[in-house]
Design a protein around this motif. Structure first.
Motif, PDB file in Angstrom:
ATOM      1  N   GLN A 163      43.726 -25.872  72.747  1.00  0.00           N
ATOM      2  CA  GLN A 163      42.289 -26.108  72.884  1.00  0.00           C
ATOM      3  C   GLN A 163      41.513 -24.809  72.780  1.00  0.00           C
ATOM      4  O   GLN A 163      40.434 -24.764  72.175  1.00  0.00           O
ATOM      5  CB  GLN A 163      41.991 -26.801  74.215  1.00  0.00           C
ATOM      6  N   ARG A 164      42.047 -23.728  73.359  1.00  0.00           N
ATOM      7  CA  ARG A 164      41.361 -22.441  73.247  1.00  0.00           C
ATOM      8  C   ARG A 164      41.302 -21.981  71.797  1.00  0.00           C
ATOM      9  O   ARG A 164      40.273 -21.460  71.335  1.00  0.00           O
ATOM     10  CB  ARG A 164      42.048 -21.381  74.112  1.00  0.00           C
ATOM     11  N   GLY A 165      42.392 -22.175  71.063  1.00  0.00           N
ATOM     12  CA  GLY A 165      42.390 -21.824  69.653  1.00  0.00           C
ATOM     13  C   GLY A 165      41.322 -22.590  68.892  1.00  0.00           C
ATOM     14  O   GLY A 165      40.577 -22.034  68.069  1.00  0.00           O
ATOM     15  N   PHE A 166      41.233 -23.891  69.170  1.00  0.00           N
ATOM     16  CA  PHE A 166      40.241 -24.739  68.522  1.00  0.00           C
ATOM     17  C   PHE A 166      38.828 -24.245  68.813  1.00  0.00           C
ATOM     18  O   PHE A 166      38.003 -24.114  67.893  1.00  0.00           O
ATOM     19  CB  PHE A 166      40.431 -26.171  69.035  1.00  0.00           C
ATOM     20  N   GLU A 167      38.539 -23.950  70.073  1.00  0.00           N
ATOM     21  CA  GLU A 167      37.195 -23.497  70.442  1.00  0.00           C
ATOM     22  C   GLU A 167      36.880 -22.124  69.849  1.00  0.00           C
ATOM     23  O   GLU A 167      35.756 -21.876  69.397  1.00  0.00           O
ATOM     24  CB  GLU A 167      37.052 -23.446  71.974  1.00  0.00           C
ATOM     25  N   ARG A 168      37.865 -21.245  69.831  1.00  0.00           N
ATOM     26  CA  ARG A 168      37.636 -19.911  69.265  1.00  0.00           C
ATOM     27  C   ARG A 168      37.355 -19.977  67.769  1.00  0.00           C
ATOM     28  O   ARG A 168      36.439 -19.310  67.261  1.00  0.00           O
ATOM     29  CB  ARG A 168      38.852 -19.010  69.530  1.00  0.00           C
ATOM     30  N   ILE A 169      38.138 -20.778  67.064  1.00  0.00           N
ATOM     31  CA  ILE A 169      37.952 -20.888  65.612  1.00  0.00           C
ATOM     32  C   ILE A 169      36.576 -21.443  65.280  1.00  0.00           C
ATOM     33  O   ILE A 169      35.864 -20.931  64.406  1.00  0.00           O
ATOM     34  CB  ILE A 169      39.064 -21.759  65.008  1.00  0.00           C
ATOM     35  N   LEU A 170      36.175 -22.508  65.997  1.00  0.00           N
ATOM     36  CA  LEU A 170      34.867 -23.107  65.743  1.00  0.00           C
ATOM     37  C   LEU A 170      33.726 -22.205  66.199  1.00  0.00           C
ATOM     38  O   LEU A 170      32.573 -22.404  65.799  1.00  0.00           O
ATOM     39  CB  LEU A 170      34.770 -24.464  66.432  1.00  0.00           C
ATOM     40  N   GLY A 210      33.791 -19.088  65.401  1.00  0.00           N
ATOM     41  CA  GLY A 210      33.811 -18.010  64.418  1.00  0.00           C
ATOM     42  C   GLY A 210      34.783 -16.904  64.745  1.00  0.00           C
ATOM     43  O   GLY A 210      34.812 -15.876  64.060  1.00  0.00           O
ATOM     44  N   ASP A 211      35.594 -17.103  65.788  1.00  0.00           N
ATOM     45  CA  ASP A 211      36.599 -16.112  66.179  1.00  0.00           C
ATOM     46  C   ASP A 211      37.937 -16.511  65.562  1.00  0.00           C
ATOM     47  O   ASP A 211      38.640 -17.377  66.078  1.00  0.00           O
ATOM     48  CB  ASP A 211      36.708 -16.065  67.707  1.00  0.00           C
ATOM     49  N   PHE A 212      38.288 -15.874  64.434  1.00  0.00           N
ATOM     50  CA  PHE A 212      39.500 -16.264  63.727  1.00  0.00           C
ATOM     51  C   PHE A 212      40.774 -15.831  64.452  1.00  0.00           C
ATOM     52  O   PHE A 212      41.867 -16.198  64.059  1.00  0.00           O
ATOM     53  CB  PHE A 212      39.473 -15.710  62.297  1.00  0.00           C
ATOM     54  N   GLY A 213      40.614 -15.047  65.533  1.00  0.00           N
ATOM     55  CA  GLY A 213      41.768 -14.763  66.373  1.00  0.00           C
ATOM     56  C   GLY A 213      42.308 -16.009  67.046  1.00  0.00           C
ATOM     57  O   GLY A 213      43.422 -16.008  67.585  1.00  0.00           O
ATOM     58  N   GLY A 214      41.526 -17.092  67.002  1.00  0.00           N
ATOM     59  CA  GLY A 214      41.978 -18.355  67.571  1.00  0.00           C
ATOM     60  C   GLY A 214      43.215 -18.907  66.884  1.00  0.00           C
ATOM     61  O   GLY A 214      43.944 -19.715  67.473  1.00  0.00           O
ATOM     62  N   TRP A 215      43.473 -18.468  65.657  1.00  0.00           N
ATOM     63  CA  TRP A 215      44.687 -18.927  64.976  1.00  0.00           C
ATOM     64  C   TRP A 215      45.943 -18.436  65.696  1.00  0.00           C
ATOM     65  O   TRP A 215      46.995 -19.064  65.592  1.00  0.00           O
ATOM     66  CB  TRP A 215      44.704 -18.458  63.521  1.00  0.00           C
ATOM     67  N   LEU A 254      49.742 -20.241  58.273  1.00  0.00           N
ATOM     68  CA  LEU A 254      49.226 -19.355  57.235  1.00  0.00           C
ATOM     69  C   LEU A 254      47.815 -18.831  57.497  1.00  0.00           C
ATOM     70  O   LEU A 254      47.503 -17.697  57.110  1.00  0.00           O
ATOM     71  CB  LEU A 254      49.263 -20.066  55.872  1.00  0.00           C
ATOM     72  N   PRO A 255      46.922 -19.605  58.153  1.00  0.00           N
ATOM     73  CA  PRO A 255      45.548 -19.099  58.316  1.00  0.00           C
ATOM     74  C   PRO A 255      45.442 -17.754  59.021  1.00  0.00           C
ATOM     75  O   PRO A 255      44.498 -17.000  58.764  1.00  0.00           O
ATOM     76  CB  PRO A 255      44.872 -20.201  59.140  1.00  0.00           C
ATOM     77  N   LYS A 256      46.390 -17.417  59.897  1.00  0.00           N
ATOM     78  CA  LYS A 256      46.264 -16.137  60.612  1.00  0.00           C
ATOM     79  C   LYS A 256      46.432 -14.947  59.666  1.00  0.00           C
ATOM     80  O   LYS A 256      46.117 -13.821  60.042  1.00  0.00           O
ATOM     81  CB  LYS A 256      47.283 -16.061  61.743  1.00  0.00           C
ATOM     82  N   TYR A 257      46.933 -15.194  58.448  1.00  0.00           N
ATOM     83  CA  TYR A 257      47.073 -14.118  57.467  1.00  0.00           C
ATOM     84  C   TYR A 257      45.944 -14.130  56.431  1.00  0.00           C
ATOM     85  O   TYR A 257      46.002 -13.401  55.447  1.00  0.00           O
ATOM     86  CB  TYR A 257      48.415 -14.245  56.741  1.00  0.00           C
ATOM     87  N   ALA A 258      44.926 -14.955  56.643  1.00  0.00           N
ATOM     88  CA  ALA A 258      43.869 -15.114  55.641  1.00  0.00           C
ATOM     89  C   ALA A 258      42.784 -14.053  55.741  1.00  0.00           C
ATOM     90  O   ALA A 258      41.780 -14.133  55.019  1.00  0.00           O
ATOM     91  CB  ALA A 258      43.246 -16.505  55.750  1.00  0.00           C
ATOM     92  N   LEU A 259      42.941 -13.071  56.641  1.00  0.00           N
ATOM     93  CA  LEU A 259      41.999 -11.951  56.761  1.00  0.00           C
ATOM     94  C   LEU A 259      40.567 -12.433  56.971  1.00  0.00           C
ATOM     95  O   LEU A 259      39.623 -11.961  56.345  1.00  0.00           O
ATOM     96  CB  LEU A 259      42.086 -11.052  55.518  1.00  0.00           C
ATOM     97  N   LYS A 260      40.427 -13.412  57.884  1.00  0.00           N
ATOM     98  CA  LYS A 260      39.115 -13.922  58.286  1.00  0.00           C
ATOM     99  C   LYS A 260      38.350 -14.577  57.141  1.00  0.00           C
ATOM    100  O   LYS A 260      37.128 -14.745  57.216  1.00  0.00           O
ATOM    101  CB  LYS A 260      38.263 -12.809  58.912  1.00  0.00           C
ATOM    102  N   MET A 261      39.057 -14.987  56.103  1.00  0.00           N
ATOM    103  CA  MET A 261      38.435 -15.701  54.996  1.00  0.00           C
ATOM    104  C   MET A 261      38.966 -17.129  54.966  1.00  0.00           C
ATOM    105  O   MET A 261      40.137 -17.371  55.224  1.00  0.00           O
ATOM    106  CB  MET A 261      38.751 -15.003  53.669  1.00  0.00           C
ATOM    107  N   VAL A 262      38.098 -18.082  54.665  1.00  0.00           N
ATOM    108  CA  VAL A 262      38.517 -19.473  54.504  1.00  0.00           C
ATOM    109  C   VAL A 262      38.566 -19.756  53.009  1.00  0.00           C
ATOM    110  O   VAL A 262      37.524 -19.805  52.346  1.00  0.00           O
ATOM    111  CB  VAL A 262      37.549 -20.438  55.209  1.00  0.00           C
ATOM    112  N   PRO A 263      39.752 -19.929  52.433  1.00  0.00           N
ATOM    113  CA  PRO A 263      39.843 -20.190  50.994  1.00  0.00           C
ATOM    114  C   PRO A 263      39.176 -21.511  50.630  1.00  0.00           C
ATOM    115  O   PRO A 263      38.995 -22.396  51.487  1.00  0.00           O
ATOM    116  CB  PRO A 263      41.362 -20.261  50.749  1.00  0.00           C
ATOM    117  N   PRO A 264      38.805 -21.679  49.360  1.00  0.00           N
ATOM    118  CA  PRO A 264      38.231 -22.965  48.941  1.00  0.00           C
ATOM    119  C   PRO A 264      39.263 -24.081  49.074  1.00  0.00           C
ATOM    120  O   PRO A 264      40.470 -23.816  49.120  1.00  0.00           O
ATOM    121  CB  PRO A 264      37.862 -22.718  47.470  1.00  0.00           C
TER     122      PRO A 264
END
Length: 298
Positions: free
Chosen positions: A156-163, A165-170, A276-286
């Motif tokens: 749940q913390r990961g979910f809240e962090r990601i939403l 804008g904190d990509f460390g939530g991954w 894999l998202p934790k390696y995306a360097l804070k970018m969301v691919p298309p």
């Protein structure tokens, strides 16, 4: 076996631990039976210690012999939801976020320090856009909820962090049960390959975890591997097996396999698709591009 496991559970005190070191026998499922009445806390030895000790590698990883996992278990206490939590669950089904918060808060005030109470409250705060408050609730939860019940809190913390804008939530998302299951499976059946660490020029076994929808959603992150010149062996979960026909021929994909297919052991590393998202360097691919016939079907 069920009788023996139940006897162990009955004899163990609430603050005691059980260390399982028996040989894994194909077809018996000892760990599966243990998981029904015990919490799997952690390995007895850290991976670095096993890797550095030839005897531990032989016994625990099964190199040259039978697998003897050394796992620490704690007695599973049966959680019985109180009336406030039952009311919160009903309100959650009805999308009544404020009622969920009120009932979950009452449960916590009454001494319910289960992950369920805190996750219900945090999730509903998040639904209202009050993510800072949700994270505060989860911070309190990590202090009061027993450690063996922390996995839902991390998720749940990961979910809240990601939403937020904190990509460390991954990193919190890495605590999901599916990843733990995949990790244990590789440790048992193919211990010589390691989880991918972001290195370039590798051949990666990518393990699908969940259903078709989640697989399509997270497939966009396969571009992370392509950008690092990695070759992919994609292995679908039973629920996402139709995706195998879509991913074949995707740039960088050496092979795509269903859950019952024989997979050539070509990989140097493995990773779960949702890691894999934790390696995306804070970018969301298309989004992953689906074939036209899939789009028309959807």
């Amino acid at each position: 076996l069920q009788s023996v496991v139940q006897q162990l559970h009955d004899k163990l005190t609430d603050d005691g631990v059980l260390v399982y070191c028996s040989a894994e026998v194909p077809g018996i499922g000892i760990r599966g039976e243990l998981a029904k009445v015990f919490y799997e806390v952690a390995p007895l030895f850290p991976a670095s210690e096993i890797a550095a000790n030839a005897i531990l590698r032989t016994m625990i990883a099964g190199q040259g012999g039978c697998l003897h996992p050394a796992i620490v278990y704690r007695r599973r206490r049966h959680y019985v939801a109180g009336p406030a939590i039952r009311q919160a669950l009903v309100a959650r089904e009805a999308n009544l976020a404020l009622d969920v918060i009120r009932y979950a808060s009452q449960a916590i005030k009454d001494g319910d320090h289960s992950s369920s109470a805190y996750v219900l409250k945090a999730a509903s705060l998040g639904d209202l856009g009050r993510r800072g408050e949700a994270l505060d609730v989860l911070k309190e939860a990590f202090e009061k909820v027993p450690a063996f019940d922390h996995v839902p809190l991390y998720q749940q913390r990961g979910f809240e962090r990601i939403l937020s804008g904190d990509f460390g939530g991954w990193e919190d998302w890495e605590y999901r049960q599916q990843r733990a299951d995949v990790t244990a499976n590789f440790a048992k059946n193919w211990p010589e390959i390691q989880e991918w660490d972001g290195s370039s020029d590798r051949t990666i076994w990518v393990n699908g975890e969940k259903g078709l929808g989640d697989t399509i959603l997270f497939a966009r992150y396969l571009s992370v591997l392509k950008d690092r010149n990695c070759t992919v062996q994609f292995v679908a979960s039973p629920a996402s097996a139709p995706f195998v026909d879509v991913i074949r021929g995707y740039p960088g994909v050496h092979g795509a396999y269903g859950p019952s297919d024989a997979v050539p052991k070509l990989a140097t590393h493995w990773i779960s698709l949702e890691s894999l998202p934790k390696y995306a360097l804070k970018m969301v691919p298309p989004p992953f591009k689906l074939p036209m016939q899939w789009k028309s079907g959807i």
